[in-house]
Scaffold this motif. Structure first.
Motif, PDB file in Angstrom:
ATOM      1  N   THR A   1     134.884  46.924 -51.205  1.00  0.00           N
ATOM      2  CA  THR A   1     133.549  46.932 -50.625  1.00  0.00           C
ATOM      3  C   THR A   1     133.232  45.547 -50.456  1.00  0.00           C
ATOM      4  N   ILE A   2     132.295  45.252 -49.565  1.00  0.00           N
ATOM      5  CA  ILE A   2     131.924  44.114 -49.087  1.00  0.00           C
ATOM      6  C   ILE A   2     130.321  44.256 -48.976  1.00  0.00           C
ATOM      7  N   GLY A   3     129.535  43.078 -49.366  1.00  0.00           N
ATOM      8  CA  GLY A   3     127.963  42.965 -49.431  1.00  0.00           C
ATOM      9  C   GLY A   3     127.579  41.489 -49.515  1.00  0.00           C
ATOM     10  N   VAL A   4     126.413  41.369 -49.720  1.00  0.00           N
ATOM     11  CA  VAL A   4     125.742  40.139 -49.838  1.00  0.00           C
ATOM     12  C   VAL A   4     125.105  39.905 -51.151  1.00  0.00           C
ATOM     13  N   ILE A   5     125.152  38.752 -51.766  1.00  0.00           N
ATOM     14  CA  ILE A   5     124.473  38.256 -53.052  1.00  0.00           C
ATOM     15  C   ILE A   5     123.366  37.621 -52.660  1.00  0.00           C
ATOM     16  N   PRO A   6     122.139  38.271 -52.564  1.00  0.00           N
ATOM     17  CA  PRO A   6     120.793  37.148 -52.149  1.00  0.00           C
ATOM     18  C   PRO A   6     120.902  35.911 -52.716  1.00  0.00           C
ATOM     19  N   LEU A   7     120.535  34.924 -51.843  1.00  0.00           N
ATOM     20  CA  LEU A   7     120.484  33.517 -52.384  1.00  0.00           C
ATOM     21  C   LEU A   7     118.975  33.412 -53.049  1.00  0.00           C
ATOM     22  N   GLY A   8     118.078  34.463 -52.494  1.00  0.00           N
ATOM     23  CA  GLY A   8     116.737  34.278 -53.114  1.00  0.00           C
ATOM     24  C   GLY A   8     116.461  34.367 -54.537  1.00  0.00           C
ATOM     25  N   GLY A   9     116.136  33.332 -55.386  1.00  0.00           N
ATOM     26  CA  GLY A   9     116.074  33.501 -56.887  1.00  0.00           C
ATOM     27  C   GLY A   9     117.220  33.532 -57.403  1.00  0.00           C
ATOM     28  N   ARG A  10     118.380  32.949 -56.978  1.00  0.00           N
ATOM     29  CA  ARG A  10     119.512  32.658 -57.487  1.00  0.00           C
ATOM     30  C   ARG A  10     119.396  31.464 -58.247  1.00  0.00           C
ATOM     31  N   TYR A  11     120.275  31.233 -59.468  1.00  0.00           N
ATOM     32  CA  TYR A  11     120.259  30.196 -60.340  1.00  0.00           C
ATOM     33  C   TYR A  11     120.698  29.105 -59.589  1.00  0.00           C
ATOM     34  N   MET A  12     120.230  27.881 -59.518  1.00  0.00           N
ATOM     35  CA  MET A  12     120.679  26.648 -58.900  1.00  0.00           C
ATOM     36  C   MET A  12     120.802  25.622 -60.219  1.00  0.00           C
ATOM     37  N   PRO A  13     122.153  25.337 -60.422  1.00  0.00           N
ATOM     38  CA  PRO A  13     122.241  24.570 -61.663  1.00  0.00           C
ATOM     39  C   PRO A  13     121.964  23.076 -61.406  1.00  0.00           C
ATOM     40  N   THR A  14     121.504  22.407 -62.684  1.00  0.00           N
ATOM     41  CA  THR A  14     120.903  21.220 -62.712  1.00  0.00           C
ATOM     42  C   THR A  14     121.991  20.431 -63.735  1.00  0.00           C
ATOM     43  N   ALA A  15     122.181  19.118 -63.606  1.00  0.00           N
ATOM     44  CA  ALA A  15     122.894  18.541 -64.374  1.00  0.00           C
ATOM     45  C   ALA A  15     122.422  18.498 -65.837  1.00  0.00           C
TER      46      ALA A  15
END
Length: 235
Positions: free
Chosen positions: A51-65
């Motif tokens: 199966t192939i799909g897309v993980i939305p970027l909206g609201g994704r965790y963006m790491p910080t040091a």
């Protein structure tokens, strides 16, 4: 590197981008047109089994040091591991950033695919490449217990002001709880672990509600066995 299907071609796609034309099934946020699969949203191309799909970027965790996170090992190389930390891309964990002396090629003897680990984000550079470490106090492989996942934006509500909410849950349930800033929470305890899980899910559902700490406290106390209620009356 040893590969799994879930690791294949994690690239950024925009709506309308071609994802596959080999006969795979369309997954989340993807659509079929004339036998081909296209992206329906902006996000990361994600392949799992057939199966192939897309993980939305909206609201994704963006790491910080400096963030503490819970990661899942999803790929292994001779001198590093790739870790899913719920960010758009896996985070490399190099053998120099673990508390063991790992010989070249021996990585799978220490951490294997599917292992869950507590990590700290070491660095995020200008191109958004991530490095993580296990060489800090309390960071380790997690064994036992259970994971709860929620939007990372609600983690601060679980922690509470000056840690008040999470400390209250720990005290009332007598559970060990580690809150990752990437939206993953590990809970370990005896009979009260499920109560702690339900309390955290309640916070997720009602994060915008007033008097939440008091209502969560009352919920936990209502679920505790009578003896434990008596023992905690002075909390």
């Amino acid at each position: 590197m040893q590969k799994r299907n879930a690791m294949s071609a994690r690239t950024i796609v925009v709506p309308g981008d071609l994802l596959d034309e080999s006969g795979m099934d369309a997954g989340n946020n993807a659509y079929v047109l004339n036998g081909k699969i296209y992206a329906g949203v902006l996000g990361v191309r994600n392949v799992h089994n057939d199966t192939i799909g897309v993980i939305p970027l909206g609201g994704r965790y963006m790491p910080t040091a400096g963030d503490t996170v819970i990661g899942i090992i999803e790929d292994i190389g001779p001198s590093n591991w790739l870790v899913d930390i719920n960010a758009p891309y896996p985070a490399p964990l190099h053998v120099s950033e673990v508390p063991w002396k790992v010989e070249f090629g021996d990585t799978s003897k220490y951490l294997n695919i599917g292992y869950v680990v507590m990590l700290k984000v070491l660095m995020v550079d200008e191109s958004k490449k991530i490095q993580v470490t296990m060489k800090d106090s309390g960071l380790r492989r997690i064994e036992g217990g259970q994971l709860v996942e929620m939007p990372h934006s609600k983690v601060s509500r679980v922690i509470g002001k000056s840690g008040s909410m999470i400390q209250m849950i720990k005290n009332l349930t007598d559970c060990r709880i580690f809150v990752g800033q990437n939206g993953r929470i590990w809970i370990d305890g005896n009979d009260n672990a499920e109560i702690a899980v339900e309390a955290i899910k309640m916070i997720e559902r009602e994060a915008q509600s007033g008097n939440l700490t008091e209502r969560v406290e009352n919920f936990i106390k209502s679920r505790l066995p009578q003896k434990e209620k008596d023992d905690r009356e002075e909390y």
